[in-house]
Design a protein around this motif. Structure first.
Motif, mmCIF file in Angstrom:
data_model
loop_
_atom_site.group_PDB
_atom_site.id
_atom_site.type_symbol
_atom_site.label_atom_id
_atom_site.label_comp_id
_atom_site.label_asym_id
_atom_site.label_seq_id
_atom_site.Cartn_x
_atom_site.Cartn_y
_atom_site.Cartn_z
ATOM 1 N N ARG A 199 0.862 -1.177 0.000
ATOM 2 C CA ARG A 199 0.000 0.000 0.000
ATOM 3 C C ARG A 199 0.904 1.234 0.000
ATOM 4 N N PHE A 200 0.392 2.324 -0.538
ATOM 5 C CA PHE A 200 1.247 3.461 -0.836
ATOM 6 C C PHE A 200 0.622 4.782 -0.411
ATOM 7 N N VAL A 201 1.510 5.738 -0.148
ATOM 8 C CA VAL A 201 1.152 7.151 -0.057
ATOM 9 C C VAL A 201 2.041 7.871 -1.066
ATOM 10 N N ILE A 202 1.431 8.551 -2.023
ATOM 11 C CA ILE A 202 2.177 9.255 -3.058
ATOM 12 C C ILE A 202 2.145 10.745 -2.765
ATOM 13 N N SER A 203 3.343 11.326 -2.592
ATOM 14 C CA SER A 203 3.455 12.773 -2.380
ATOM 15 C C SER A 203 3.791 13.413 -3.720
ATOM 16 N N ARG A 204 2.782 14.001 -4.357
ATOM 17 C CA ARG A 204 2.935 14.631 -5.679
ATOM 18 C C ARG A 204 2.922 16.155 -5.504
ATOM 19 N N ARG A 205 4.028 16.800 -5.794
ATOM 20 C CA ARG A 205 4.074 18.264 -5.746
ATOM 21 C C ARG A 205 4.925 18.783 -6.895
ATOM 22 N N ARG A 206 4.538 19.956 -7.395
ATOM 23 C CA ARG A 206 5.262 20.596 -8.498
ATOM 24 C C ARG A 206 5.556 22.058 -8.170
ATOM 25 N N THR A 207 5.422 22.411 -6.906
ATOM 26 C CA THR A 207 5.513 23.799 -6.471
ATOM 27 C C THR A 207 6.899 24.110 -5.901
ATOM 28 N N GLY A 208 7.015 25.236 -5.161
ATOM 29 C CA GLY A 208 8.278 25.605 -4.543
ATOM 30 C C GLY A 208 8.714 24.591 -3.507
ATOM 31 N N ALA B 65 2.759 13.676 4.211
ATOM 32 C CA ALA B 65 2.551 12.376 3.571
ATOM 33 C C ALA B 65 3.336 11.289 4.296
ATOM 34 N N TRP B 66 4.595 11.589 4.671
ATOM 35 C CA TRP B 66 5.396 10.617 5.414
ATOM 36 C C TRP B 66 4.714 10.247 6.728
ATOM 37 N N SER B 67 4.180 11.225 7.417
ATOM 38 C CA SER B 67 3.556 10.981 8.712
ATOM 39 C C SER B 67 2.408 9.977 8.585
ATOM 40 N N TYR B 68 1.598 10.129 7.532
ATOM 41 C CA TYR B 68 0.492 9.187 7.337
ATOM 42 C C TYR B 68 1.015 7.816 6.916
ATOM 43 N N ALA B 69 2.026 7.780 6.055
ATOM 44 C CA ALA B 69 2.605 6.500 5.637
ATOM 45 C C ALA B 69 3.189 5.761 6.834
ATOM 46 N N PHE C 266 -7.523 7.013 -2.966
ATOM 47 C CA PHE C 266 -8.116 8.111 -2.205
ATOM 48 C C PHE C 266 -7.220 9.323 -2.417
ATOM 49 N N PRO C 267 -7.845 10.491 -2.667
ATOM 50 C CA PRO C 267 -9.251 10.840 -2.820
ATOM 51 C C PRO C 267 -9.900 10.149 -4.031
ATOM 52 N N ARG C 268 -11.204 10.155 -4.033
ATOM 53 C CA ARG C 268 -11.965 9.379 -5.020
ATOM 54 C C ARG C 268 -11.687 9.808 -6.450
ATOM 55 N N TRP C 269 -11.318 11.064 -6.656
ATOM 56 C CA TRP C 269 -11.021 11.569 -8.001
ATOM 57 C C TRP C 269 -10.058 10.654 -8.742
ATOM 58 N N TRP C 270 -9.095 10.068 -8.036
ATOM 59 C CA TRP C 270 -8.025 9.305 -8.675
ATOM 60 C C TRP C 270 -8.443 7.905 -9.086
ATOM 61 N N ASN C 271 -9.708 7.541 -8.869
ATOM 62 C CA ASN C 271 -10.236 6.280 -9.382
ATOM 63 C C ASN C 271 -10.732 6.415 -10.821
ATOM 64 N N GLU D 198 -7.541 7.297 11.572
ATOM 65 C CA GLU D 198 -7.927 5.967 11.111
ATOM 66 C C GLU D 198 -7.332 5.729 9.733
ATOM 67 N N ASP D 199 -7.133 4.452 9.408
ATOM 68 C CA ASP D 199 -6.583 4.110 8.108
ATOM 69 C C ASP D 199 -7.692 4.054 7.070
ATOM 70 N N SER D 200 -7.342 4.423 5.842
ATOM 71 C CA SER D 200 -8.287 4.327 4.735
ATOM 72 C C SER D 200 -8.249 2.922 4.140
ATOM 73 N N GLU D 201 -9.363 2.474 3.593
ATOM 74 C CA GLU D 201 -9.399 1.183 2.906
ATOM 75 C C GLU D 201 -8.707 1.247 1.546
ATOM 76 N N ALA D 202 -8.455 2.448 1.055
ATOM 77 C CA ALA D 202 -7.791 2.594 -0.239
ATOM 78 C C ALA D 202 -6.363 2.063 -0.162
ATOM 79 N N ASN D 203 -5.918 1.413 -1.228
ATOM 80 C CA ASN D 203 -4.546 0.907 -1.270
ATOM 81 C C ASN D 203 -3.536 2.010 -1.549
ATOM 82 N N THR D 204 -3.964 3.058 -2.260
ATOM 83 C CA THR D 204 -3.049 4.148 -2.624
ATOM 84 C C THR D 204 -3.685 5.483 -2.262
#
Length: 324
Positions: free
Chosen positions: A5-14, A25-29, A85-90, A119-125
């Motif tokens: 299972r994964f947490v993806i930290s996607r950023r393109r900003t400063g 993201a690390w804290s949740y992972a 999760f979030p649902r948009w990414w499905n 609480e943990d999400s049921e989503a794998n990613t």
């Protein structure tokens, strides 16, 4: 990979936003036993859209305090397991590309609720593609800065500048986030009156210089505006700044792919040198660029938006240590 299972930290900003959001993201992972993926493709600091900016500026890392990490261009080959999760990414991948701002803000709020629920999400990613500042503890932020290391060539430039300008002095670091024509959003009220803003910055420099220091004082200015550099230097001729390429007047922010890799390196050099100062002035204090300095520097000077003429002095209770 389907068993992971994964947490993806996607950023393109400063980088300030990137690193603070990475800490969240690390804290949740860490809490949910997931692998952390650092996906900075499309970064404002690189021109190649499929190149992950993280390894362009930081040493490879496979683990952060027990959390497995993927941080290189493998992100182009990996297929992460749903549900997401979030649902948009499905949605089908092609439908996920163009996300309106309201969707990004909605995801930021959904991720905030998830992190706060404990609480943990049921989503794998879990896809963290929104600004997640203030969504983790300060200790998580410090842990990230302790565990990721700048590339050796950037560290060497920082060390050389430190030896040239900082050695034997107490340094007052000044960060002035201007925007140079960019939509600076929550920073905008600080620049509602640009003449007043520069007056405030100069007032803070004078106050900082009047404080007691164990060594001769020098002032180090970091800004995204050549105009600010010229004006402040005109009033304080002893101010020094790391030479960098600026955008044309009103042409937008320094964190732009047009500046290339050197633009990102310049930003990190300023950011990490600020963290080695004796006092740091943050204008505005809402800028994530100075968050690293805020965590480490012994004395911070900030401004109160409700009372702009009022300066807040913060003594950092944590032991100061030099950035590496």
């Amino acid at each position: 990979m389907t068993k992971e299972r994964f947490v993806i930290s996607r950023r393109r900003t400063g980088f300030g936003d990137c690193l603070w959001s990475l800490a969240s993201a690390w804290s949740y992972a860490q809490r949910t036993g997931r692998t952390l993926v650092i996906d900075w493709r499309g970064s404002c600091y690189v021109e190649q859209p499929f190149s992950n900016a993280f390894p362009a500026f930081f040493e490879p890392v496979e683990d952060i305090a027990g959390v497995p990490v993927i941080c290189d261009d493998r992100v182009n080959q990996l297929s992460f397991p749903g549900p997401f999760f979030p649902r948009w990414w499905n949605r089908p991948s092609i439908d996920c590309i163009n996300r309106p701002d309201e969707q990004i803000f909605r995801e930021r709020d959904e991720l905030t609720e998830l992190f706060q629920a404990r609480e943990d999400s049921e989503a794998n990613t879990i896809v963290c593609d929104a600004c997640l500042m203030w969504r983790c503890s300060e200790e998580a932020e410090r842990l990230i800065f302790r565990n990721i290391k700048l590339r050796s060539e950037i560290r060497a430039r920082i060390d050389a500048l430190y030896e040239e300008h900082f050695s034997g002095h107490s340094i007052i670091g000044v960060h002035v986030r201007h925007g140079n024509g960019e939509d600076i959003m929550e920073h905008a009220p600080y620049w509602a009156d640009s003449e007043l803003a520069l007056h405030q910055v100069c007032m803070a420099i004078r106050k900082a210089k009047a404080l007691s220091y164990p060594k001769p004082v020098k002032v180090f200015l970091c800004t995204d505006s050549a105009q600010v550099l010229d004006q402040v230097s005109g009033l304080f001729p002893d101010v020094f700044a790391v030479p960098k390429r600026f955008q044309a007047d009103r042409a937008g922010p320094l964190h732009s792919a047009e500046m290339g890799i050197e633009g990102g390196a310049s930003a990190l050099i300023d950011m990490y040198l600020l963290a080695r100062c004796a006092t740091v002035i943050r204008f505005p204090p809402t800028s994530a660029f100075t968050r690293y300095a805020r965590l480490l520097v012994p004395r911070i000077i900030e401004f109160d938006l409700s009372n702009p003429g009022h300066l807040t002095m913060i003594d950092n209770p944590y032991e100061h240590f030099a950035a590496s």
